[in-house]
Write a protein that holds these residues in place. Structure first.
Motif, PDB file in Angstrom:
ATOM      1  N   LEU A   1      34.862  53.240  23.937  1.00 43.11           N
ATOM      2  CA  LEU A   1      34.382  52.402  22.859  1.00 43.11           C
ATOM      3  C   LEU A   1      34.885  50.994  23.127  1.00 43.11           C
ATOM      4  O   LEU A   1      36.060  50.720  23.071  1.00 43.11           O
ATOM      5  CB  LEU A   1      34.930  52.915  21.539  1.00 43.11           C
ATOM      6  CG  LEU A   1      34.256  52.377  20.303  1.00 43.11           C
ATOM      7  CD1 LEU A   1      32.813  52.803  20.257  1.00 43.11           C
ATOM      8  CD2 LEU A   1      34.982  52.874  19.085  1.00 43.11           C
ATOM      9  N   GLU A   2      33.955  50.113  23.462  1.00 41.31           N
ATOM     10  CA  GLU A   2      34.354  48.793  23.903  1.00 41.31           C
ATOM     11  C   GLU A   2      33.642  47.730  23.106  1.00 41.31           C
ATOM     12  O   GLU A   2      32.456  47.859  22.822  1.00 41.31           O
ATOM     13  CB  GLU A   2      33.938  48.627  25.367  1.00 41.31           C
ATOM     14  CG  GLU A   2      35.083  48.532  26.313  1.00 41.31           C
ATOM     15  CD  GLU A   2      34.605  48.041  27.661  1.00 41.31           C
ATOM     16  OE1 GLU A   2      35.370  47.341  28.302  1.00 41.31           O
ATOM     17  OE2 GLU A   2      33.468  48.353  28.056  1.00 41.31           O
ATOM     18  N   GLU A   3      34.364  46.682  22.802  1.00 47.32           N
ATOM     19  CA  GLU A   3      33.719  45.580  22.108  1.00 47.32           C
ATOM     20  C   GLU A   3      32.956  44.735  23.120  1.00 47.32           C
ATOM     21  O   GLU A   3      33.463  44.403  24.180  1.00 47.32           O
ATOM     22  CB  GLU A   3      34.738  44.703  21.401  1.00 47.32           C
ATOM     23  CG  GLU A   3      34.058  43.592  20.635  1.00 47.32           C
ATOM     24  CD  GLU A   3      35.019  42.545  20.079  1.00 47.32           C
ATOM     25  OE1 GLU A   3      36.160  42.473  20.539  1.00 47.32           O
ATOM     26  OE2 GLU A   3      34.585  41.808  19.199  1.00 47.32           O
ATOM     27  N   GLN A   4      31.724  44.430  22.771  1.00 50.41           N
ATOM     28  CA  GLN A   4      30.920  43.564  23.623  1.00 50.41           C
ATOM     29  C   GLN A   4      30.455  42.398  22.770  1.00 50.41           C
ATOM     30  O   GLN A   4      29.863  42.600  21.713  1.00 50.41           O
ATOM     31  CB  GLN A   4      29.729  44.367  24.146  1.00 50.41           C
ATOM     32  CG  GLN A   4      28.906  43.612  25.139  1.00 50.41           C
ATOM     33  CD  GLN A   4      27.620  44.349  25.450  1.00 50.41           C
ATOM     34  OE1 GLN A   4      27.389  45.456  24.974  1.00 50.41           O
ATOM     35  NE2 GLN A   4      26.780  43.721  26.228  1.00 50.41           N
ATOM     36  N   VAL A   5      30.749  41.182  23.216  1.00 48.63           N
ATOM     37  CA  VAL A   5      30.358  40.014  22.432  1.00 48.63           C
ATOM     38  C   VAL A   5      28.924  39.630  22.792  1.00 48.63           C
ATOM     39  O   VAL A   5      28.598  39.411  23.944  1.00 48.63           O
ATOM     40  CB  VAL A   5      31.335  38.845  22.663  1.00 48.63           C
ATOM     41  CG1 VAL A   5      30.903  37.622  21.872  1.00 48.63           C
ATOM     42  CG2 VAL A   5      32.742  39.265  22.267  1.00 48.63           C
TER      43      VAL A   5
END
Ligand code: GDP
Ligand code: ZN
Length: 358
Positions: free
Chosen positions: A102-106
């Motif tokens: 689960l990764e934050e992607q801007v």
């Protein structure tokens, strides 16, 4: 185009001075390609790559430059540059990519205003707008609701009245991109240096509105041919558009694909009426299901709160819990592997000690 028109100001300059050396120059990311970034600098457009050091130091995907970011670059001539720093973002629209990790992607950075675009047709769905609102509050940008296709609407007053409940204090603009009315009211958000991004379902008129704002038909704009690392050709167009009056619009595939459940802290702001009512519940941890003395259910019974709104709140809450759990599992796993590594190191060390003492 000067830097001020791109949104540069004294705050950015301060941030830049703290981070970068004087031989670097500021630039804004106008599109993200596979391994390259298209930037706009005071001197014009350049194609840039991350410095070896920066790519090495990047810990998470969210630290990579996104459209709208301000970066500090080294101009290496021939319209090429090297990115050495990404300036801390003022706002960011991001998604949590729920894959194996689960990764934050801007998706977009330093956006001042997000237009939540909806069509005044059977497509109109107040619950969907509610969810987009949560997402925008979470980004730090200011949400503005744009109701397009007014030429097809049956009861505009009823729709805007409905919005007063779910989006108190949020500006609502009614327009028709094809008929060309109501567009002027959007210009106020597009003053020099201001960046606007669009969200909304497919077909609501985002491209038509952007074309209108740009004042011309957007061709699959002058495709820029570039070499990537492997020498193949990639064709892209811009993702940050500069308007003639000085404002900017970000329109990227990523913005268009934003998943609605990707909201975080925004949940509380989008449903702060429910949070407020909940302070009247008898129990502090009331789930507003069947607890005695529940003020939220009381509000539903007395008609103050729509049952549908409460259900939407539950739904978002459940999705948020699911995401949080996924994050927990991930943290747990990385903690386990850290401990495992420590144990291995210790074992290795004691083995080495044994062999040397033999
Ligand atoms: P997008 O997917 O959000 O970018 O939507 P488009 O801009 O491609 O528009 C989808 C369709 O809606 C196109 O056929 C447009 O001509 C039409 N459309 C856009 N704005 C309006 C409007 O204000 N009124 C009407 N009647 N149709 C519109
Ligand atoms: Zn309750």
């Amino acid at each position: 185009m000067n830097l001020l028109e791109l949104g540069w100001n004294a705050d950015w300059q301060r941030g830049f001075n703290q981070l970068a050396s004087p031989e670097l120059a500021p630039a804004r990311v106008i599109s993200v390609l596979k391994d390259h970034y298209r930037l706009r600098m005071e001197t014009g457009e350049v194609l840039a790559k991350l410095s070896g050091r920066y790519s090495f130091e990047v810990g998470t995907r969210s630290e990579l430059p996104a459209v709208g970011d301000w970066v500090a670059v080294e101009d290496i001539g021939a319209n090429r540059a090297i990115i050495h720093h990404v300036l801390p973002r003022r706002t960011k629209v991001s998604r949590k990519a729920a894959g194996r990790e689960l990764e934050e992607q801007v998706i977009a950075a330093n956006v001042d205003t997000v237009f939540i675009i909806s069509a005044l047709t059977h497509e109109f769905n107040v619950r969907r707008i509610e969810r987009y609102l949560a997402l925008v509050w979470d980004s730090g940008a200011q949400p503005v609701i744009v109701l397009n296709k007014a030429d097809m609407a049956t009861d505009i007053a009823a729709t805007t009245a409905e919005l007063e409940f779910v989006a108190p204090g949020v500006s609502v603009h009614v327009m028709s991109a094809t008929e060309g009315f109501g567009l002027d009211s959007l210009q106020g958000y597009l003053t020099p240096g201001q960046t606007v991004a669009f969200v909304g379902s497919s077909g609501v008129g985002k491209s038509t509105i952007l074309n209108r704002l740009l004042g011309q038909e957007l061709q699959p704009t002058l495709p820029v041919r570039e070499h990537d690392d492997r020498g193949r050709h990639t064709t892209t167009s811009r993702q940050l558009f500069a308007l003639s009056n000085g404002g900017m619009v970000i329109d990227t595939p990523g913005m268009r694909e934003l998943q609605l459940w990707e909201v975080d802290d925004g949940l509380a702001s989008a449903f702060d009426d429910i949070e407020e009512m909940a302070t009247g519940c008898r129990y502090r941890d009331c789930a507003h299901k069947s607890e005695p003395g529940c003020a939220v259910r009381g509000a539903v019974d007395s008609g103050l709160l729509a049952q549908a709104r409460l259900e939407n709140f539950f739904k978002l809450q459940a999705e948020q819990k699911f995401l949080d759990r996924k994050l927990d599992v991930q943290v747990d796993q990385s903690e386990k592997s850290r401990i495992k590594k420590l144990c291995n190191n210790a074992r290795e060390a004691s083995r080495r000690k044994r062999t040397t003492s033999m």
